[in-house]
Write a protein that holds these residues in place. Structure first.
Motif, PDB file in Angstrom:
ATOM      1  N   PRO A  98       9.581  10.317 -11.402  1.00  0.00           N
ATOM      2  CA  PRO A  98       9.339  10.954 -10.098  1.00  0.00           C
ATOM      3  C   PRO A  98       9.338  12.478 -10.150  1.00  0.00           C
ATOM      4  CG  PRO A  98      10.902   9.151  -9.879  1.00  0.00           C
ATOM      5  CD  PRO A  98      10.667   9.323 -11.348  1.00  0.00           C
ATOM      6  N   PHE A  99      10.204  13.083 -10.984  1.00  0.00           N
ATOM      7  CA  PHE A  99      10.229  14.547 -11.019  1.00  0.00           C
ATOM      8  C   PHE A  99       8.945  15.119 -11.601  1.00  0.00           C
ATOM      9  CE2 PHE A  99      11.857  13.456 -15.210  1.00  0.00           C
ATOM     10  CZ  PHE A  99      11.314  14.426 -16.044  1.00  0.00           C
ATOM     11  N   LEU A 100       8.275  14.356 -12.502  1.00  0.00           N
ATOM     12  CA  LEU A 100       6.979  14.802 -13.049  1.00  0.00           C
ATOM     13  C   LEU A 100       5.888  14.699 -11.979  1.00  0.00           C
ATOM     14  CD1 LEU A 100       6.948  13.177 -16.616  1.00  0.00           C
ATOM     15  CD2 LEU A 100       7.340  15.579 -16.035  1.00  0.00           C
ATOM     16  N   VAL A 101       5.910  13.614 -11.199  1.00  0.00           N
ATOM     17  CA  VAL A 101       4.921  13.428 -10.133  1.00  0.00           C
ATOM     18  C   VAL A 101       5.040  14.555  -9.111  1.00  0.00           C
ATOM     19  CG1 VAL A 101       4.155  11.931  -8.255  1.00  0.00           C
ATOM     20  CG2 VAL A 101       4.870  10.925 -10.432  1.00  0.00           C
ATOM     21  N   GLY A 102       6.269  14.828  -8.666  1.00  0.00           N
ATOM     22  CA  GLY A 102       6.481  15.869  -7.664  1.00  0.00           C
ATOM     23  C   GLY A 102       6.097  17.250  -8.148  1.00  0.00           C
ATOM     24  N   SER A 103       6.312  17.527  -9.445  1.00  0.00           N
ATOM     25  CA  SER A 103       6.026  18.859  -9.986  1.00  0.00           C
ATOM     26  C   SER A 103       4.549  19.063 -10.271  1.00  0.00           C
ATOM     27  CB  SER A 103       6.827  19.074 -11.282  1.00  0.00           C
ATOM     28  OG  SER A 103       8.202  18.931 -11.060  1.00  0.00           O
ATOM     29  N   ALA A 104       3.865  18.007 -10.735  1.00  0.00           N
ATOM     30  CA  ALA A 104       2.487  18.178 -11.217  1.00  0.00           C
ATOM     31  C   ALA A 104       1.464  18.170 -10.088  1.00  0.00           C
ATOM     32  CB  ALA A 104       2.152  17.083 -12.228  1.00  0.00           C
ATOM     33  N   ILE A 105       1.642  17.293  -9.103  1.00  0.00           N
ATOM     34  CA  ILE A 105       0.601  17.119  -8.081  1.00  0.00           C
ATOM     35  C   ILE A 105       0.680  18.238  -7.047  1.00  0.00           C
ATOM     36  CG2 ILE A 105      -0.295  15.609  -6.275  1.00  0.00           C
ATOM     37  CD1 ILE A 105       0.549  13.262  -7.914  1.00  0.00           C
ATOM     38  N   ASP A 106      -0.449  18.843  -6.798  1.00  0.00           N
ATOM     39  CA  ASP A 106      -0.523  19.957  -5.847  1.00  0.00           C
ATOM     40  C   ASP A 106      -1.133  19.534  -4.513  1.00  0.00           C
ATOM     41  OD1 ASP A 106      -0.098  22.979  -5.787  1.00  0.00           O
ATOM     42  OD2 ASP A 106      -2.137  22.781  -4.997  1.00  0.00           O
ATOM     43  N   CYS A 107      -2.051  18.546  -4.563  1.00  0.00           N
ATOM     44  CA  CYS A 107      -2.757  18.157  -3.336  1.00  0.00           C
ATOM     45  C   CYS A 107      -3.304  16.742  -3.503  1.00  0.00           C
ATOM     46  CB  CYS A 107      -3.893  19.131  -3.054  1.00  0.00           C
ATOM     47  SG  CYS A 107      -4.875  18.761  -1.576  1.00  0.00           S
ATOM     48  N   VAL A 108      -3.249  15.949  -2.428  1.00  0.00           N
ATOM     49  CA  VAL A 108      -3.845  14.614  -2.415  1.00  0.00           C
ATOM     50  C   VAL A 108      -4.790  14.534  -1.215  1.00  0.00           C
ATOM     51  CG1 VAL A 108      -3.461  12.128  -2.385  1.00  0.00           C
ATOM     52  CG2 VAL A 108      -1.743  13.624  -3.411  1.00  0.00           C
ATOM     53  N   VAL A 109      -6.006  14.080  -1.466  1.00  0.00           N
ATOM     54  CA  VAL A 109      -6.999  13.921  -0.388  1.00  0.00           C
ATOM     55  C   VAL A 109      -7.359  12.441  -0.294  1.00  0.00           C
ATOM     56  CG1 VAL A 109      -9.293  14.538   0.448  1.00  0.00           C
ATOM     57  CG2 VAL A 109      -7.952  16.220  -0.840  1.00  0.00           C
ATOM     58  N   ALA A 110      -7.077  11.836   0.850  1.00  0.00           N
ATOM     59  CA  ALA A 110      -7.530  10.465   1.109  1.00  0.00           C
ATOM     60  C   ALA A 110      -8.858  10.533   1.849  1.00  0.00           C
ATOM     61  CB  ALA A 110      -6.499   9.704   1.928  1.00  0.00           C
ATOM     62  N   GLN A 111      -9.736   9.569   1.583  1.00  0.00           N
ATOM     63  CA  GLN A 111     -11.097   9.674   2.116  1.00  0.00           C
ATOM     64  C   GLN A 111     -11.661   8.309   2.494  1.00  0.00           C
ATOM     65  OE1 GLN A 111     -13.575  12.528   0.072  1.00  0.00           O
ATOM     66  NE2 GLN A 111     -15.350  11.198   0.182  1.00  0.00           N
ATOM     67  N   ARG A 112     -12.470   8.298   3.536  1.00  0.00           N
ATOM     68  CA  ARG A 112     -13.277   7.131   3.930  1.00  0.00           C
ATOM     69  C   ARG A 112     -14.659   7.641   4.341  1.00  0.00           C
ATOM     70  NH1 ARG A 112      -9.120   5.421   2.559  1.00  0.00           N
ATOM     71  NH2 ARG A 112      -7.865   3.682   3.342  1.00  0.00           N
ATOM     72  N   LEU A 113     -15.633   6.744   4.343  1.00  0.00           N
ATOM     73  CA  LEU A 113     -16.970   7.087   4.819  1.00  0.00           C
ATOM     74  C   LEU A 113     -17.281   6.289   6.081  1.00  0.00           C
ATOM     75  CD1 LEU A 113     -19.101   7.261   1.531  1.00  0.00           C
ATOM     76  CD2 LEU A 113     -18.252   9.150   2.909  1.00  0.00           C
ATOM     77  N   ALA A 114     -17.668   6.989   7.140  1.00  0.00           N
ATOM     78  CA  ALA A 114     -18.080   6.347   8.393  1.00  0.00           C
ATOM     79  C   ALA A 114     -19.556   6.632   8.627  1.00  0.00           C
ATOM     80  CB  ALA A 114     -17.256   6.884   9.564  1.00  0.00           C
ATOM     81  N   GLY A 124     -27.226   7.908   8.070  1.00  0.00           N
ATOM     82  CA  GLY A 124     -26.398   8.745   7.208  1.00  0.00           C
ATOM     83  C   GLY A 124     -24.915   8.441   7.401  1.00  0.00           C
ATOM     84  N   ARG A 125     -24.089   9.132   6.616  1.00  0.00           N
ATOM     85  CA  ARG A 125     -22.640   8.906   6.714  1.00  0.00           C
ATOM     86  C   ARG A 125     -21.897  10.236   6.718  1.00  0.00           C
ATOM     87  NH1 ARG A 125     -20.941   4.211   2.531  1.00  0.00           N
ATOM     88  NH2 ARG A 125     -22.392   5.245   1.129  1.00  0.00           N
ATOM     89  N   VAL A 126     -20.680  10.196   7.238  1.00  0.00           N
ATOM     90  CA  VAL A 126     -19.826  11.377   7.274  1.00  0.00           C
ATOM     91  C   VAL A 126     -18.472  10.961   6.707  1.00  0.00           C
ATOM     92  CG1 VAL A 126     -19.013  10.924   9.633  1.00  0.00           C
ATOM     93  CG2 VAL A 126     -18.925  13.244   8.717  1.00  0.00           C
ATOM     94  N   ALA A 127     -17.826  11.867   5.970  1.00  0.00           N
ATOM     95  CA  ALA A 127     -16.530  11.558   5.369  1.00  0.00           C
ATOM     96  C   ALA A 127     -15.394  11.895   6.331  1.00  0.00           C
ATOM     97  CB  ALA A 127     -16.368  12.331   4.057  1.00  0.00           C
ATOM     98  N   LEU A 128     -14.374  11.042   6.324  1.00  0.00           N
ATOM     99  CA  LEU A 128     -13.130  11.295   7.047  1.00  0.00           C
ATOM    100  C   LEU A 128     -12.071  11.645   6.000  1.00  0.00           C
ATOM    101  CD1 LEU A 128     -13.149   8.151   9.403  1.00  0.00           C
ATOM    102  CD2 LEU A 128     -14.446  10.289   9.633  1.00  0.00           C
ATOM    103  N   HIS A 129     -11.249  12.649   6.283  1.00  0.00           N
ATOM    104  CA  HIS A 129     -10.313  13.146   5.265  1.00  0.00           C
ATOM    105  C   HIS A 129      -8.885  13.219   5.778  1.00  0.00           C
ATOM    106  CE1 HIS A 129     -14.280  14.889   4.144  1.00  0.00           C
ATOM    107  NE2 HIS A 129     -13.892  14.545   2.932  1.00  0.00           N
ATOM    108  N   GLU A 130      -7.966  13.090   4.832  1.00  0.00           N
ATOM    109  CA  GLU A 130      -6.538  13.293   5.075  1.00  0.00           C
ATOM    110  C   GLU A 130      -6.052  14.165   3.902  1.00  0.00           C
ATOM    111  OE1 GLU A 130      -3.657  10.037   6.465  1.00  0.00           O
ATOM    112  OE2 GLU A 130      -3.425  10.025   4.284  1.00  0.00           O
ATOM    113  N   VAL A 131      -5.733  15.407   4.177  1.00  0.00           N
ATOM    114  CA  VAL A 131      -5.368  16.351   3.117  1.00  0.00           C
ATOM    115  C   VAL A 131      -3.855  16.601   3.160  1.00  0.00           C
ATOM    116  CG1 VAL A 131      -5.739  18.656   2.163  1.00  0.00           C
ATOM    117  CG2 VAL A 131      -7.643  17.437   3.251  1.00  0.00           C
TER     118      VAL A 131
END
Length: 554
Positions: free
Chosen positions: A427-443, A492-499
């Protein structure tokens, strides 16, 4: 002849103040008044074409609403329509009426007169309207049906040699396959499914994320069609018992389109799925993806750092790779060494070193990643984190001064942290290394030509919206259906994001093995917008519909 400005003023398309401003700007730009008015946003392309037609005394037509006569369309080959950007719209009394974006094109008029042996009357239409109408009316469907009739019953076609050197381009099976691919590209499909059944061969296209049945062909041509596709993809045609993968390239209207091909043995024969890879997608900028400004600013702070890890999460087909390629386009410069390891390499990008995994040769994500780290990279893109070994190496790379981009299959951004810990990463490696997570869907994006307003009450909204019942809900948009969107209401489609940006609080929760729900609450308290709320903002501005949002975000 009336002046263009006078016509636009009389039509109410322009105000006198706008005309004065445009004339001043025109002198500075040194271009036509009409083009200046369009570029300044005072009038649309259609309004300009309508005014120009009125200026020279010609008829203007709105092709989206015009009752096009298919008998007239059938008289002129599709290739001629596309070459000259023209479309026959009606016929009668020895005259064929032709919509043109450039009615002064005498070569086009002469060609149509020669082909049809009729007098040609040009009418004016906007260029984009003509192109869209050509796509709608000059389809391959009718020709496909004619081909099916011509080859039905000719059983020997299924066994004939369909290799590139031994077959003519006009052979029925070859034409059938070429038309299927061409029509799919024209219909903006992302995938082509060719599925043998007990009595026939079914063809489906995935358009804007939804499968649509397009053709049912005679069972007798199944063997020939599958063999032709396998030959084009350099797949072993003798092997029918196990799945195989291949790749092909086709030229479509001057563009090179790559297709990734996969075969799958079924009880009625081999199913073939072709993923259409349009390289223009890989050249998109992040702004083109529909990321809202607040999310784009947060994401930009992360990918502009010299090291760290960025994860893009979501289910298959949610546009993760497109987001990563758009990010690479932002950070790729001559002084930056970018290396990717992918399975497979979908888009070839100039200036980037791309490695394709090959498990048979021992080149896995993990082994390729180890080798890449010895090749002095600044930025590393790992196509997907599938196992502990790949995750461990990627995280160590992020902690030793590299920017690492990758994807992970999770439902939302907070779940990415717990997923890596479940893989066995400390867990300490995960917390230190990751800077940003983006979740995505297409509508699916609402068709701009036929979407209609409607009114809802606060009680009809989902609970997640948390709307104050005392306030009126503004009008929303919903699909209606027209010829431009094939009566689906969407185009067409548009992306939905969670940053989710990882700060000290989220890092502390990660190290403490907190649940994804606890991490989500902490992130939302810091201002993170959930996938649903980002989608709701796009419902409010008319980009997509509430029904579509509820379909893609459960």
């Amino acid at each position: 002849m009336k002046q263009l400005g006078t016509i636009l003023l009389e039509d109410g398309a322009l105000t006198e103040d706008q005309l004065v401003d445009a004339i001043d700007e025109q002198q500075e730009r040194g271009q036509s008044l009409g083009r200046t008015l369009v570029e300044m946003g005072f009038i649309s392309e259609g309004q300009l074409v309508r005014a120009l037609a009125s200026q020279v005394g010609m008829e203007f037509v709105e092709l989206a609403d015009f009752p096009v006569d298919r008998a007239a369309v059938a008289l002129v080959p599709a290739a001629v329509c596309r070459r000259h950007t023209v479309l026959p719209v009606s016929i009668g009394d020895g005259v064929i009426k032709v919509a043109m974006s450039n009615p002064g094109n005498v070569v086009a008029v002469d060609d149509i007169r020669t082909i049809t042996r009729l007098q040609v009357t040009p009418v004016v239409a906007a260029h984009d309207d003509v192109m869209n109408a050509i796509d709608r009316y000059c389809r391959a469907d009718n020709e496909l049906e004619d081909l099916q009739e011509s080859i039905e019953g000719e059983v020997d076609l299924a066994d004939e040699d369909l290799s590139g050197s031994a077959v003519e381009d006009d052979a029925p099976i070859v034409r059938f396959v070429n038309l299927l691919i061409s029509q799919a590209i024209q219909d903006r499909a992302s995938d082509i499914h060719i599925e043998p059944a007990e009595t026939d061969l079914r063809v489906r296209y995935r358009i804007d994320g939804v499968l649509h049945e397009m053709q049912r062909a005679p069972k007798v041509i199944t063997g020939g069609v599958i063999s032709r596709l396998k030959i084009m993809s350099e797949i072993d045609i003798a092997e029918r018992r196990k799945p195989q993968d291949g790749r092909m390239s086709v030229n479509h209207q001057g563009r090179k389109i790559d297709l990734r091909v996969a075969t799958l043995p079924t009880v009625w024969g081999e199913k073939v799925v072709m993923r259409i890879l349009d390289n223009s997608t890989a050249r998109l900028d992040l702004e083109d993806l529909g990321i809202r400004e607040s999310n784009l600013e947060l994401y930009g702070q992360s990918y502009n750092k010299p090291y760290g890890m960025i994860l893009v999460t979501g289910p298959t087909g949610s546009g993760k790779s497109t987001t990563l390629y758009a990010t690479l386009n932002q950070i790729s410069r001559p002084e930056v060494n970018v290396i990717t390891v992918e399975d497979p390499v979908e888009y070839r990008i100039p200036g980037i070193n791309q490695v394709q995994v090959n498990p048979k040769a021992g080149l896995t994500f993990a082994s390729a990643l180890r080798s890449i780290l010895r090749a002095d990279p600044d930025v590393v893109l790992v196509g997907e984190i599938r196992d502990k070994e790949t995750a461990q190496i990627a995280i160590e790379a992020a902690l030793t001064g590299h920017m690492v981009l990758s994807t992970l299959h999770t439902n939302d951004a907070p779940s990415a942290m717990t997923r890596l810990i479940e893989m066995g990463i400390e867990p300490f490696l995960v917390g230190s290394a990751i800077d940003c997570v983006v979740a995505q869907r297409l509508a699916r994006r609402l068709c701009s030509h036929c979407a209609v307003e409607y009114q809802v009450t606060a009680e009809q909204l989902p609970a997640a919206v948390n709307w104050n019942p005392a306030e009126n809900v503004p009008p929303l948009m919903r699909p209606h259906g027209c010829s431009r969107c094939s009566n689906t209401g969407y185009r067409g489609r548009v992306a939905l994001h969670e940053v989710m940006v990882i700060d000290e609080d989220i890092e502390r929760l990660t190290v403490g093995r907190a649940s994804s729900a606890e991490i989500a609450r902490a992130a939302e308290a810091k201002g993170m917008e959930s996938l649903f709320m980002d989608g709701w903002a796009k419902v409010m501005d008319g980009t997509t519909s509430l029904e579509e949002l509820l379909r893609v975000v459960k």
